[in-house]
Design a protein around this motif. Structure first.
Motif, PDB file in Angstrom:
ATOM      1  N   ASN A 280     -27.318 -32.047   2.294  1.00 33.19           N
ATOM      2  CA  ASN A 280     -28.137 -30.920   1.853  1.00 33.19           C
ATOM      3  C   ASN A 280     -27.734 -29.642   2.565  1.00 33.19           C
ATOM      4  OD1 ASN A 280     -31.112 -29.518   1.837  1.00 33.19           O
ATOM      5  ND2 ASN A 280     -30.873 -30.967   0.153  1.00 33.19           N
ATOM      6  N   LEU A 281     -27.600 -29.754   3.867  1.00 34.91           N
ATOM      7  CA  LEU A 281     -27.232 -28.595   4.689  1.00 34.91           C
ATOM      8  C   LEU A 281     -25.792 -28.168   4.416  1.00 34.91           C
ATOM      9  CD1 LEU A 281     -27.848 -26.607   6.977  1.00 34.91           C
ATOM     10  CD2 LEU A 281     -27.202 -28.401   8.597  1.00 34.91           C
ATOM     11  N   ASN A 282     -24.885 -29.119   4.407  1.00 37.61           N
ATOM     12  CA  ASN A 282     -23.460 -28.798   4.222  1.00 37.61           C
ATOM     13  C   ASN A 282     -23.206 -28.080   2.904  1.00 37.61           C
ATOM     14  OD1 ASN A 282     -22.981 -30.128   6.615  1.00 37.61           O
ATOM     15  ND2 ASN A 282     -22.236 -32.005   5.660  1.00 37.61           N
ATOM     16  N   ALA A 283     -23.773 -28.613   1.814  1.00 37.35           N
ATOM     17  CA  ALA A 283     -23.523 -28.033   0.498  1.00 37.35           C
ATOM     18  C   ALA A 283     -24.158 -26.653   0.365  1.00 37.35           C
ATOM     19  CB  ALA A 283     -24.049 -28.969  -0.591  1.00 37.35           C
ATOM     20  N   GLY A 284     -25.356 -26.495   0.896  1.00 33.78           N
ATOM     21  CA  GLY A 284     -26.036 -25.198   0.805  1.00 33.78           C
ATOM     22  C   GLY A 284     -25.318 -24.113   1.589  1.00 33.78           C
ATOM     23  N   VAL A 285     -24.904 -24.448   2.796  1.00 29.28           N
ATOM     24  CA  VAL A 285     -24.172 -23.485   3.634  1.00 29.28           C
ATOM     25  C   VAL A 285     -22.838 -23.120   2.980  1.00 29.28           C
ATOM     26  CG1 VAL A 285     -22.931 -23.244   5.820  1.00 29.28           C
ATOM     27  CG2 VAL A 285     -25.281 -24.109   5.804  1.00 29.28           C
ATOM     28  N   ALA A 286     -22.146 -24.123   2.445  1.00 30.76           N
ATOM     29  CA  ALA A 286     -20.871 -23.844   1.768  1.00 30.76           C
ATOM     30  C   ALA A 286     -21.074 -22.919   0.582  1.00 30.76           C
ATOM     31  CB  ALA A 286     -20.230 -25.162   1.316  1.00 30.76           C
ATOM     32  N   ALA A 287     -22.143 -23.140  -0.181  1.00 27.01           N
ATOM     33  CA  ALA A 287     -22.428 -22.285  -1.339  1.00 27.01           C
ATOM     34  C   ALA A 287     -22.640 -20.838  -0.915  1.00 27.01           C
ATOM     35  CB  ALA A 287     -23.654 -22.811  -2.083  1.00 27.01           C
ATOM     36  N   ALA A 288     -23.413 -20.641   0.155  1.00 31.10           N
ATOM     37  CA  ALA A 288     -23.668 -19.281   0.645  1.00 31.10           C
ATOM     38  C   ALA A 288     -22.376 -18.625   1.123  1.00 31.10           C
ATOM     39  CB  ALA A 288     -24.693 -19.325   1.767  1.00 31.10           C
ATOM     40  N   GLU A 289     -21.554 -19.362   1.846  1.00 30.67           N
ATOM     41  CA  GLU A 289     -20.296 -18.811   2.356  1.00 30.67           C
ATOM     42  C   GLU A 289     -19.343 -18.462   1.218  1.00 30.67           C
ATOM     43  OE1 GLU A 289     -19.133 -21.903   5.042  1.00 30.67           O
ATOM     44  OE2 GLU A 289     -20.207 -21.004   6.758  1.00 30.67           O
ATOM     45  N   GLN A 290     -19.345 -19.269   0.156  1.00 29.29           N
ATOM     46  CA  GLN A 290     -18.474 -18.983  -0.983  1.00 29.29           C
ATOM     47  C   GLN A 290     -18.915 -17.734  -1.730  1.00 29.29           C
ATOM     48  OE1 GLN A 290     -17.742 -23.740  -1.566  1.00 29.29           O
ATOM     49  NE2 GLN A 290     -17.960 -22.568  -3.444  1.00 29.29           N
ATOM     50  N   ILE A 291     -20.214 -17.505  -1.792  1.00 32.72           N
ATOM     51  CA  ILE A 291     -20.721 -16.290  -2.444  1.00 32.72           C
ATOM     52  C   ILE A 291     -20.308 -15.053  -1.644  1.00 32.72           C
ATOM     53  CG2 ILE A 291     -22.848 -14.982  -2.866  1.00 32.72           C
ATOM     54  CD1 ILE A 291     -24.051 -17.567  -3.978  1.00 32.72           C
ATOM     55  N   VAL A 292     -20.445 -15.121  -0.339  1.00 32.08           N
ATOM     56  CA  VAL A 292     -20.038 -13.987   0.496  1.00 32.08           C
ATOM     57  C   VAL A 292     -18.541 -13.735   0.357  1.00 32.08           C
ATOM     58  CG1 VAL A 292     -19.840 -13.136   2.869  1.00 32.08           C
ATOM     59  CG2 VAL A 292     -21.937 -14.304   2.134  1.00 32.08           C
ATOM     60  N   ALA A 293     -17.740 -14.799   0.389  1.00 34.84           N
ATOM     61  CA  ALA A 293     -16.285 -14.640   0.263  1.00 34.84           C
ATOM     62  C   ALA A 293     -15.912 -14.063  -1.102  1.00 34.84           C
ATOM     63  CB  ALA A 293     -15.600 -15.994   0.462  1.00 34.84           C
ATOM     64  N   PHE A 294     -16.654 -14.426  -2.124  1.00 36.49           N
ATOM     65  CA  PHE A 294     -16.394 -13.907  -3.473  1.00 36.49           C
ATOM     66  C   PHE A 294     -16.643 -12.400  -3.532  1.00 36.49           C
ATOM     67  CE2 PHE A 294     -18.295 -12.708  -7.589  1.00 36.49           C
ATOM     68  CZ  PHE A 294     -17.214 -12.965  -8.440  1.00 36.49           C
ATOM     69  N   PHE A 295     -17.794 -11.964  -3.045  1.00 36.92           N
ATOM     70  CA  PHE A 295     -18.137 -10.547  -3.139  1.00 36.92           C
ATOM     71  C   PHE A 295     -17.345  -9.683  -2.155  1.00 36.92           C
ATOM     72  CE2 PHE A 295     -22.129 -12.106  -5.161  1.00 36.92           C
ATOM     73  CZ  PHE A 295     -22.014 -11.399  -6.341  1.00 36.92           C
ATOM     74  N   GLU A 296     -17.052 -10.222  -0.990  1.00 35.99           N
ATOM     75  CA  GLU A 296     -16.375  -9.420   0.026  1.00 35.99           C
ATOM     76  C   GLU A 296     -14.860  -9.418  -0.120  1.00 35.99           C
ATOM     77  OE1 GLU A 296     -18.310  -7.514   1.918  1.00 35.99           O
ATOM     78  OE2 GLU A 296     -19.991  -8.480   0.888  1.00 35.99           O
ATOM     79  N   ASN A 297     -14.309 -10.566  -0.584  1.00 31.39           N
ATOM     80  CA  ASN A 297     -12.848 -10.709  -0.623  1.00 31.39           C
ATOM     81  C   ASN A 297     -12.277 -11.092  -1.987  1.00 31.39           C
ATOM     82  OD1 ASN A 297     -12.853 -10.379   2.261  1.00 31.39           O
ATOM     83  ND2 ASN A 297     -13.471 -12.519   2.444  1.00 31.39           N
ATOM     84  N   GLY A 298     -13.146 -11.230  -2.960  1.00 29.74           N
ATOM     85  CA  GLY A 298     -12.670 -11.645  -4.287  1.00 29.74           C
ATOM     86  C   GLY A 298     -12.195 -13.083  -4.326  1.00 29.74           C
ATOM     87  N   ASP A 299     -12.637 -13.911  -3.383  1.00 28.23           N
ATOM     88  CA  ASP A 299     -12.177 -15.304  -3.266  1.00 28.23           C
ATOM     89  C   ASP A 299     -12.793 -16.161  -4.384  1.00 28.23           C
ATOM     90  OD1 ASP A 299     -11.581 -17.918  -2.542  1.00 28.23           O
ATOM     91  OD2 ASP A 299     -11.836 -17.550  -0.409  1.00 28.23           O
ATOM     92  N   LYS A 300     -11.926 -16.798  -5.176  1.00 26.55           N
ATOM     93  CA  LYS A 300     -12.365 -17.663  -6.268  1.00 26.55           C
ATOM     94  C   LYS A 300     -11.811 -19.088  -6.094  1.00 26.55           C
ATOM     95  CE  LYS A 300     -12.507 -13.850  -9.595  1.00 26.55           C
ATOM     96  NZ  LYS A 300     -12.016 -13.380 -10.942  1.00 26.55           N
ATOM     97  N   THR A 301     -11.590 -19.492  -4.867  1.00 22.56           N
ATOM     98  CA  THR A 301     -10.930 -20.758  -4.578  1.00 22.56           C
ATOM     99  C   THR A 301     -11.561 -21.931  -5.302  1.00 22.56           C
ATOM    100  OG1 THR A 301     -10.249 -19.984  -2.397  1.00 22.56           O
ATOM    101  CG2 THR A 301     -10.256 -22.370  -2.761  1.00 22.56           C
ATOM    102  N   PHE A 302     -12.874 -21.992  -5.347  1.00 23.57           N
ATOM    103  CA  PHE A 302     -13.545 -23.172  -5.898  1.00 23.57           C
ATOM    104  C   PHE A 302     -14.076 -22.945  -7.319  1.00 23.57           C
ATOM    105  CE2 PHE A 302     -13.868 -23.494  -1.246  1.00 23.57           C
ATOM    106  CZ  PHE A 302     -13.200 -24.699  -1.068  1.00 23.57           C
ATOM    107  N   GLN A 303     -13.515 -21.993  -8.017  1.00 20.49           N
ATOM    108  CA  GLN A 303     -13.941 -21.735  -9.393  1.00 20.49           C
ATOM    109  C   GLN A 303     -13.606 -22.933 -10.282  1.00 20.49           C
ATOM    110  OE1 GLN A 303     -12.416 -18.116 -11.099  1.00 20.49           O
ATOM    111  NE2 GLN A 303     -13.443 -18.412 -13.052  1.00 20.49           N
ATOM    112  N   VAL A 304     -14.560 -23.336 -11.126  1.00 17.41           N
ATOM    113  CA  VAL A 304     -14.354 -24.480 -12.015  1.00 17.41           C
ATOM    114  C   VAL A 304     -14.268 -24.090 -13.491  1.00 17.41           C
ATOM    115  CG1 VAL A 304     -15.386 -26.142 -10.431  1.00 17.41           C
ATOM    116  CG2 VAL A 304     -16.855 -24.944 -12.092  1.00 17.41           C
ATOM    117  N   ASN A 305     -14.550 -22.850 -13.804  1.00 19.19           N
ATOM    118  CA  ASN A 305     -14.353 -22.353 -15.172  1.00 19.19           C
ATOM    119  C   ASN A 305     -13.242 -21.317 -15.142  1.00 19.19           C
ATOM    120  OD1 ASN A 305     -15.992 -20.395 -13.817  1.00 19.19           O
ATOM    121  ND2 ASN A 305     -16.566 -19.520 -15.797  1.00 19.19           N
ATOM    122  N   LYS A 306     -12.301 -21.436 -16.044  1.00 18.00           N
ATOM    123  CA  LYS A 306     -11.158 -20.520 -16.044  1.00 18.00           C
ATOM    124  C   LYS A 306     -11.128 -19.710 -17.341  1.00 18.00           C
ATOM    125  CE  LYS A 306      -9.705 -22.366 -12.173  1.00 18.00           C
ATOM    126  NZ  LYS A 306      -9.701 -21.661 -10.902  1.00 18.00           N
TER     127      LYS A 306
END
Length: 306
Positions: A280-306
């Motif tokens: 629960n903790l791991n997945a939630g924290v990862a989700a938050a970090e991915q959102i920050v990386a997306f908005f701050e750096n344009g990171d789409k590493t884990f995108q599942v729709n292309k």
């Protein structure tokens, strides 16, 4: 200010919500929390003016995605993402991500636990069997399967795998890769299913494959019910009275199991693979970090729709 919605009918643990919120607020984002909602209307209203959303098993269909006029990214905290309408998100220029691997150990431990339960005759008091010395077949070789391999090897099992896309990775850690799915099912005492519910995997566990099972085999499904052809599963269980089916998702034909296969099946009341405090903790924290990386750096590493 960037607004992030955490929408969960099954809420994150409080400690997870706290850490997710800290990550997002540290980045300067506003957090909107929607938990235990019972009506879709509440979700439609909440998503209307947010820039991002973190969800679990919540349904983000076309209506919800189109209601998110400012919505740019949806992160499913977990591996599966069949609860999000990917084509609709793509049409709306919305990025959809998952958090692969964050729940993997939790699901793997459940898979092993259900296999033990099946071998021990559902803890009914009847004489059972042991994992050591038996052959475990991995149907798929993603993050969860790799953790199942780690645990099974420690239990003294022989582990084999069928995978189309990760043969080199499997062989590199000492796994025998079978030439076909049929061979995997034929040689295994326990089958553990780890494939997504899409494409070639839909109903891939069919009679053509199941007929190769030994009587006395155990099938463990911690993936999705859609990967199993349920009428074919019922047929093989009728033909082979020793086969058991252990699943982290209740099949559509559960009434037939109750009627025909007493003592030969187990279904979790709700999908429970990722229901640990750690996952629960791991997945939630990862989700938050991915959102920050997306908005701050344009990171789409884990995108599942292309």
């Amino acid at each position: 200010m960037t607004k992030v919605l955490i929408a969960t009918t099954k809420p994150f643990a409080p400690v997870a919500v706290e850490k997710i919120t800290d990550i997002l607020k540290t980045a300067g984002y506003e957090v909107i929390l929607l938990e235990k909602y019972s009506e879709k209307k509440a979700l439609l209203e909440a998503v209307a003016d947010v820039d991002a959303a973190i969800i679990r098993s919540d349904i983000f269909d076309r209506e919800v995605l189109e209601a998110g006029k400012n919505l740019k990214i949806v992160v499913r905290a977990g591996a599966g993402y069949d609860n999000v309408d990917l084509p609709a998100a793509t049409e709306n220029n919305q990025v959809v991500m998952n958090t692969p691997g964050q729940n993997a150990n939790a699901v793997a431990e459940l898979a092993i636990g259900m296999a033990i339960m099946g071998l021990r005759e559902m803890f009914s008091g009847k004489p059972g069997g042991e994992m050591r010395g038996r052959t475990l077949g991995l149907h798929g070789f993603g993050f969860v399967a790799r953790n199942v391999f780690r645990i099974a090897r420690a239990l003294g099992m022989e582990v084999i795998v069928y995978t189309r896309y990760s043969k080199a990775a499997a062989a590199a850690i000492g796994l025998k890769v079978t030439h076909s799915l049929e061979e995997l099912y034929e040689k295994s005492d326990i089958i553990s299913i780890h494939v997504p519910a899409r494409g070639e995997h839909l109903k891939s566990v069919s009679y053509d494959v199941l007929q190769h099972l030994k009587d006395g085999s155990i099938i463990v499904n911690t993936a999705r019910k859609e990967v199993v052809n349920e009428p074919d599963l019922v047929k093989i269980m009728e033909e082979r009275p020793g086969i058991k089916y252990m699943s982290d998702v209740t099949p559509d034909c559960a009434n037939l199991f109750e009627e025909k296969f007493n003592g030969r099946y187990f279904f979790t009341p709700k999908k429970a693979g990722a229901q640990t405090a750690e996952a629960n903790l791991n997945a939630g924290v990862a989700a938050a970090e991915q959102i920050v990386a997306f908005f701050e750096n344009g990171d789409k590493t884990f995108q599942v729709n292309k």
